[in-house]
Design a protein around this motif. Structure first.
Motif, PDB file in Angstrom:
ATOM      1  N   ARG A 451     -19.512   1.068  -2.556  1.00 35.91           N
ATOM      2  CA  ARG A 451     -18.815   2.017  -3.438  1.00 35.91           C
ATOM      3  C   ARG A 451     -17.678   1.333  -4.189  1.00 35.91           C
ATOM      4  NH1 ARG A 451     -18.157   7.772  -1.018  1.00 35.91           N
ATOM      5  NH2 ARG A 451     -17.639   9.037  -2.833  1.00 35.91           N
ATOM      6  N   GLY A 452     -16.964   0.475  -3.491  1.00 36.29           N
ATOM      7  CA  GLY A 452     -15.837  -0.238  -4.065  1.00 36.29           C
ATOM      8  C   GLY A 452     -15.213  -1.124  -3.003  1.00 36.29           C
ATOM      9  N   VAL A 453     -14.060  -1.682  -3.317  1.00 37.80           N
ATOM     10  CA  VAL A 453     -13.379  -2.607  -2.409  1.00 37.80           C
ATOM     11  C   VAL A 453     -11.949  -2.124  -2.189  1.00 37.80           C
ATOM     12  CG1 VAL A 453     -12.630  -4.990  -2.025  1.00 37.80           C
ATOM     13  CG2 VAL A 453     -14.793  -4.529  -3.223  1.00 37.80           C
ATOM     14  N   ALA A 454     -11.487  -2.207  -0.950  1.00 38.17           N
ATOM     15  CA  ALA A 454     -10.117  -1.815  -0.613  1.00 38.17           C
ATOM     16  C   ALA A 454      -9.419  -2.947   0.121  1.00 38.17           C
ATOM     17  CB  ALA A 454     -10.120  -0.559   0.252  1.00 38.17           C
ATOM     18  N   GLY A 455      -8.182  -3.198  -0.262  1.00 38.98           N
ATOM     19  CA  GLY A 455      -7.326  -4.094   0.503  1.00 38.98           C
ATOM     20  C   GLY A 455      -6.437  -3.247   1.401  1.00 38.98           C
ATOM     21  N   VAL A 456      -6.568  -3.394   2.718  1.00 45.78           N
ATOM     22  CA  VAL A 456      -5.730  -2.665   3.670  1.00 45.78           C
ATOM     23  C   VAL A 456      -4.893  -3.687   4.408  1.00 45.78           C
ATOM     24  CG1 VAL A 456      -5.666  -1.053   5.605  1.00 45.78           C
ATOM     25  CG2 VAL A 456      -7.472  -0.857   3.886  1.00 45.78           C
ATOM     26  N   VAL A 457      -3.582  -3.625   4.198  1.00 45.44           N
ATOM     27  CA  VAL A 457      -2.699  -4.706   4.621  1.00 45.44           C
ATOM     28  C   VAL A 457      -1.429  -4.126   5.237  1.00 45.44           C
ATOM     29  CG1 VAL A 457      -3.616  -6.111   2.738  1.00 45.44           C
ATOM     30  CG2 VAL A 457      -1.490  -4.851   2.384  1.00 45.44           C
ATOM     31  N   GLY A 458      -0.529  -5.017   5.596  1.00 43.29           N
ATOM     32  CA  GLY A 458       0.824  -4.590   5.927  1.00 43.29           C
ATOM     33  C   GLY A 458       1.139  -4.494   7.406  1.00 43.29           C
ATOM     34  N   CYS A 459       2.310  -3.944   7.644  1.00 45.45           N
ATOM     35  CA  CYS A 459       2.986  -3.984   8.927  1.00 45.45           C
ATOM     36  C   CYS A 459       2.504  -2.878   9.871  1.00 45.45           C
ATOM     37  CB  CYS A 459       4.489  -3.781   8.700  1.00 45.45           C
ATOM     38  SG  CYS A 459       5.123  -4.419   7.137  1.00 45.45           S
ATOM     39  N   THR A 460       3.143  -2.836  11.045  1.00 47.27           N
ATOM     40  CA  THR A 460       3.107  -1.652  11.900  1.00 47.27           C
ATOM     41  C   THR A 460       4.528  -1.109  11.952  1.00 47.27           C
ATOM     42  OG1 THR A 460       3.405  -3.046  13.871  1.00 47.27           O
ATOM     43  CG2 THR A 460       1.148  -2.396  13.287  1.00 47.27           C
ATOM     44  N   VAL A 482     -17.042   1.628   1.492  1.00 47.41           N
ATOM     45  CA  VAL A 482     -15.998   0.818   0.859  1.00 47.41           C
ATOM     46  C   VAL A 482     -15.790  -0.445   1.694  1.00 47.41           C
ATOM     47  CG1 VAL A 482     -13.579   0.707   0.146  1.00 47.41           C
ATOM     48  CG2 VAL A 482     -14.873   2.837  -0.134  1.00 47.41           C
ATOM     49  N   LEU A 483     -16.008  -1.597   1.084  1.00 42.93           N
ATOM     50  CA  LEU A 483     -15.774  -2.873   1.751  1.00 42.93           C
ATOM     51  C   LEU A 483     -14.271  -3.093   1.866  1.00 42.93           C
ATOM     52  CD1 LEU A 483     -16.814  -5.679   2.792  1.00 42.93           C
ATOM     53  CD2 LEU A 483     -16.664  -6.459   0.411  1.00 42.93           C
ATOM     54  N   VAL A 484     -13.792  -3.488   3.052  1.00 41.40           N
ATOM     55  CA  VAL A 484     -12.356  -3.612   3.302  1.00 41.40           C
ATOM     56  C   VAL A 484     -11.971  -5.074   3.504  1.00 41.40           C
ATOM     57  CG1 VAL A 484     -10.476  -3.024   4.880  1.00 41.40           C
ATOM     58  CG2 VAL A 484     -12.180  -1.286   4.264  1.00 41.40           C
ATOM     59  N   LEU A 485     -10.924  -5.499   2.780  1.00 38.45           N
ATOM     60  CA  LEU A 485     -10.309  -6.811   2.953  1.00 38.45           C
ATOM     61  C   LEU A 485      -8.963  -6.612   3.638  1.00 38.45           C
ATOM     62  CD1 LEU A 485     -10.953  -8.359  -0.591  1.00 38.45           C
ATOM     63  CD2 LEU A 485     -12.492  -8.277   1.378  1.00 38.45           C
ATOM     64  N   ALA A 559      -8.855  -0.412  -4.624  1.00 33.86           N
ATOM     65  CA  ALA A 559      -7.583   0.228  -4.282  1.00 33.86           C
ATOM     66  C   ALA A 559      -6.958  -0.547  -3.132  1.00 33.86           C
ATOM     67  CB  ALA A 559      -7.792   1.692  -3.898  1.00 33.86           C
ATOM     68  N   GLY A 560      -5.656  -0.364  -2.953  1.00 36.26           N
ATOM     69  CA  GLY A 560      -4.945  -1.050  -1.874  1.00 36.26           C
ATOM     70  C   GLY A 560      -4.114  -0.083  -1.069  1.00 36.26           C
ATOM     71  N   CYS A 561      -3.814  -0.458   0.180  1.00 33.13           N
ATOM     72  CA  CYS A 561      -3.031   0.420   1.045  1.00 33.13           C
ATOM     73  C   CYS A 561      -2.269  -0.372   2.098  1.00 33.13           C
ATOM     74  CB  CYS A 561      -3.940   1.434   1.743  1.00 33.13           C
ATOM     75  SG  CYS A 561      -3.037   2.632   2.765  1.00 33.13           S
ATOM     76  N   ALA A 562      -1.023   0.043   2.351  1.00 34.24           N
ATOM     77  CA  ALA A 562      -0.249  -0.426   3.504  1.00 34.24           C
ATOM     78  C   ALA A 562       0.096   0.823   4.315  1.00 34.24           C
ATOM     79  CB  ALA A 562       1.010  -1.154   3.060  1.00 34.24           C
ATOM     80  N   PRO A 563      -0.746   1.180   5.280  1.00 40.79           N
ATOM     81  CA  PRO A 563      -0.613   2.490   5.949  1.00 40.79           C
ATOM     82  C   PRO A 563       0.602   2.627   6.857  1.00 40.79           C
ATOM     83  CG  PRO A 563      -2.499   1.276   6.814  1.00 40.79           C
ATOM     84  CD  PRO A 563      -1.971   0.474   5.677  1.00 40.79           C
ATOM     85  N   GLU A 564       1.104   1.508   7.421  1.00 38.81           N
ATOM     86  CA  GLU A 564       2.250   1.576   8.335  1.00 38.81           C
ATOM     87  C   GLU A 564       3.347   0.609   7.897  1.00 38.81           C
ATOM     88  OE1 GLU A 564       1.177   1.246  12.510  1.00 38.81           O
ATOM     89  OE2 GLU A 564      -0.765   2.201  12.172  1.00 38.81           O
ATOM     90  N   TRP A 565       3.587   0.506   6.603  1.00 41.94           N
ATOM     91  CA  TRP A 565       4.527  -0.483   6.061  1.00 41.94           C
ATOM     92  C   TRP A 565       5.932  -0.260   6.608  1.00 41.94           C
ATOM     93  CZ3 TRP A 565       8.825   0.168   2.814  1.00 41.94           C
ATOM     94  CH2 TRP A 565       9.101   1.487   2.447  1.00 41.94           C
ATOM     95  N   MET A 566       6.729  -1.336   6.584  1.00 44.09           N
ATOM     96  CA  MET A 566       8.127  -1.170   7.001  1.00 44.09           C
ATOM     97  C   MET A 566       9.076  -2.136   6.291  1.00 44.09           C
ATOM     98  SD  MET A 566       9.276  -3.859   9.082  1.00 44.09           S
ATOM     99  CE  MET A 566       8.456  -5.390   9.478  1.00 44.09           C
ATOM    100  N   SER A 567       8.599  -3.219   5.690  1.00 48.20           N
ATOM    101  CA  SER A 567       9.512  -4.257   5.199  1.00 48.20           C
ATOM    102  C   SER A 567       9.650  -4.249   3.684  1.00 48.20           C
ATOM    103  CB  SER A 567       9.020  -5.644   5.640  1.00 48.20           C
ATOM    104  OG  SER A 567       7.916  -6.054   4.862  1.00 48.20           O
TER     105      SER A 567
END
Length: 658
Positions: A451-460, A482-485, A559-567
């Motif tokens: 369907r598309g590509v998602a970047g899922v990154v970031g902190c806890t 959705v393929l996830v990087l 699309a991109g996401c940082a679901p638990e970002w903090m910094s």
């Protein structure tokens, strides 16, 4: 029990069950043990510390001492600051300083890597070398250097001179910006946001936020974007590319993750931070027969080197070094009593590690002049003479093993996964040695299998249950094809949950599963540390170059996401993705007030100008649906939405990972 009775941990008023604080069973076990031992961890401190309700929405200004000024986030336009600053100016200034700090942090890291590269070229550093000459030539060509017939070190010298401009330029354009798709670069030029030099951009942005300087939120946002791009297409990209050249470009390797990688009968050394050279130096040291024998004289079966956080993710990707956990687990792992030394350098190092380490007689050793911690031992790491530092570290760790007084309790959880999907390997995986290309990926997006590509990154972030947002979000994305990087702490969260194996394809939708099973890859690809988000930028550029999905990054169904970002680094990363054309959503909140002009600019106006835009939600499933809706919107704009005539399997009809 902790050895130092004088330490008085913070009393937690309301103790929430550990299973509600973390999805990681190993971390929960150690949180329970820490509570029994009377030791305070960040996971508990996070429940007691209540965020300032005004600061959390960026409705306060403390940039001069006429204040600090507090505006009401529920009625943001009712009043202004003492100087007359509006809520939009205040939010823009606060956001600007966040992005400036995050960019400075990554750029400082990149400049340090560049200096090491120069020292290798000049012969001042003998313990490290240029390992990947193919990548050296490839990167040199990408910035316009002719490599034909030239010796390796001649090419390297020219590359150094060119990349040094990333930091020192006061005019012109950063070298790596030419790697962006032409349409994306032209959009930056049109908007006046092509970064010049990192130091110039950070300095100018900080200057503009001073009292009485730039007081137009739209003008500030232009410099915010320019500074963030100096991170993604500058300092961070330099760090990733040169680290690959010096230490080797990652390719898929199996590695174990979680606290079960610790070994009670071994000297356990954990390395935590962001500088790969220090970790590489310790890796060489633990293989020294002298220290292996020294460990055996103290009764150890050997020396066990383990990573945590981002440098751990890099070493896991390059060498298969086991990884003990992400940011929220760095204190908890010491509670095992099995850690003989935790060695840290820069970024994401909790000061609380010092008191926890003291409680369990663990050596906490800082190694970088830019990050000392009160109560820790400082042994400076110098690339020109790494053994002076690493020898002392090993001696301390081995000695501690020989005199262990703490009871050892090591969780049994270990998850195996495949890591190290660099841009170069993805290209090879899709097209082979002679036909490496992103065309097969594009074709499977066009035909609807992916369907598309998602970047899922970031902190806890201890504001939420550790890892839970990452896992729920990615589960929803892959089941919708959705393929996830992934990079950084998010990658470790999904590795612990078992998503980074080819067998995890059974959790994907039928189209993505078909592609994964054909290629033999996981539906979630681990790319490395948080600085390695630049691999996603390069991959997106390669997708545009392969054709069929538009002319700029903003056209892609990504699309991109940082679901638990903090910094603050996360905000800089998010802004460079938005400025590059990517819809980027953050979980658990965002430092702006809905309904203000500044918020509307970030969440709508930037996209109208031809860039990406921000999004936020408090629920991981909602985050996933927002990303999927954006991907579908881009598919429709590209005219490929009608190819998706597929019925998704219900998750109840698919077997779980064995």
């Amino acid at each position: 029990m902790p050895s130092d009775k004088s330490i008085k941990p913070i009393k937690i008023q309301k103790q929430i069950p550990s299973s509600e604080r973390t999805l990681c069973e190993a971390t929960a076990q150690m949180l329970d043990k820490a509570r029994r031992d009377g030791v305070s961890l960040a996971l508990d401190r996070g429940t007691e510390m209540k965020p300032c309700p005004i600061g959390v929405e960026s409705a306060c200004c403390k940039h001069c001492y006429m204040g600090p000024c507090r505006l009401n986030p529920r009625d943001p336009y009712k009043k202004v600051g003492v100087c007359g600053a509006t809520i939009d100016t205040i939010q823009a200034r606060n956001f600007a300083r966040n992005v400036a700090t995050g960019t400075a942090s990554h750029s400082d890291h990149g400049m340090h890597i560049l200096k090491l590269f120069k020292d290798i070229i000049d012969g001042h550093v003998k313990d490290f070398t240029i390992k990947d000459t193919i990548k050296l030539e490839r990167v040199a060509k990408s910035v316009g250097i002719d490599v034909e017939g030239k010796e390796v070190y001649a090419v390297a010298k020219e590359l150094y001179v060119e990349l040094e401009k990333t930091f020192s330029n006061v005019e012109g354009e950063m070298p790596f910006t030419r790697r962006a798709p032409k349409a994306t670069l032209e959009q930056w030029r049109k908007g006046g946001i092509v970064p010049r030099g990192a130091m110039r951009e950070v300095m100018e942005l900080m200057s503009r936020t001073h009292i009485g300087c730039d007081q137009d939120y739209k003008n500030l946002t232009k410099q915010i974007s320019r500074t963030a791009l100096a991170d993604g297409w500058g300092g961070s990209m330099v760090a990733t590319e040169l680290s690959d050249i010096m230490f080797g470009t990652p390719s898929p390797t199996a590695a174990d993750v979680n606290m079960g990688v610790l070994k009670e009968d071994h000297v356990n050394i954990i390395v935590h931070g962001h500088e790969p050279a220090m970790f590489e130096g310790i890796l060489a040291a633990v293989s020294d027969p002298f220290y292996i024998e020294e460990a055996k004289t103290k009764g150890a079966a050997g020396i066990n080197l383990v990573g945590m956080c981002c440098s751990g993710a890099e070493m896991m990707s390059r060498h298969g070094i086991p990884h003990a956990g992400n940011f929220s687990s760095t204190e908890a792992v010491i509670v095992t009593g099995a850690v003989d030394a935790m060695v840290v350098d820069i970024q994401c190092i909790k000061q609380g590690l010092a008191s926890v380490a003291k409680c369990y007689d663990t050596h906490l050793i800082t190694t970088n002049p830019r990050c000392h911690i009160e109560g820790a031992t400082h042994i400076e790491f110098e690339e020109r003479d790494p053994k002076t530092c690493t020898d002392q570290i090993l001696t301390k760790a081995i000695t501690r093993f020989g005199s262990r007084s703490m009871p050892v309790e090591i969780p049994k959880q270990i998850q195996k996964g495949v890591h190290g999907f660099s841009h170069e390997y993805i290209e090879y995986m899709l097209g082979g040695t002679f036909r490496g290309s992103y065309s097969p990926l594009n074709e499977n997006i066009i035909n609807g299998r992916i369907r598309g590509v998602a970047g899922v990154v970031g902190c806890t972030n201890p504001k939420v249950k550790q890892d839970s947002f990452h896992v729920a979000l990615v589960r929803e994305l892959i089941r919708n094809d959705v393929l996830v990087l992934q990079t950084g702490c998010s990658q470790i969260a999904l590795a612990k949950a078992g998503f980074l194996t080819p067998e995890a394809a059974v959790l994907a939708g039928p189209g993505l599963a078909e592609v994964c099973e054909t290629v033999g890859m996981p539906p979630v690809l681990g790319l490395g540390s948080c600085v390695d988000n630049t691999r996603i930028l390069i991959a997106a550029s390669a997708m545009v170059e392969a054709g069929g999905l538009g002319k700029s990054i903003a056209d892609l169904p990504v699309a991109g996401c940082a679901p638990e970002w903090m910094s603050e680094k996360a905000l800089a990363i998010g802004q460079y993705f938005v400025s590059s054309g990517v819809y980027t959503v953050f979980g658990i909140g965002f430092p702006s007030i809905k309904g203000t002009k500044f918020h509307d600019l970030l969440f709508n106006g930037l996209e109208e100008q031809g860039y990406g835009k921000w999004g936020t939600a408090a629920d991981p499933i909602e985050l996933a649906r927002m990303m999927i809706a954006h991907i579908d919107k881009k598919r429709k704009e590209l005219g490929i939405d009608k190819t998706r005539e597929r019925t998704l399997f219900d998750m109840s009809n698919r077997r779980e990972i064995a």
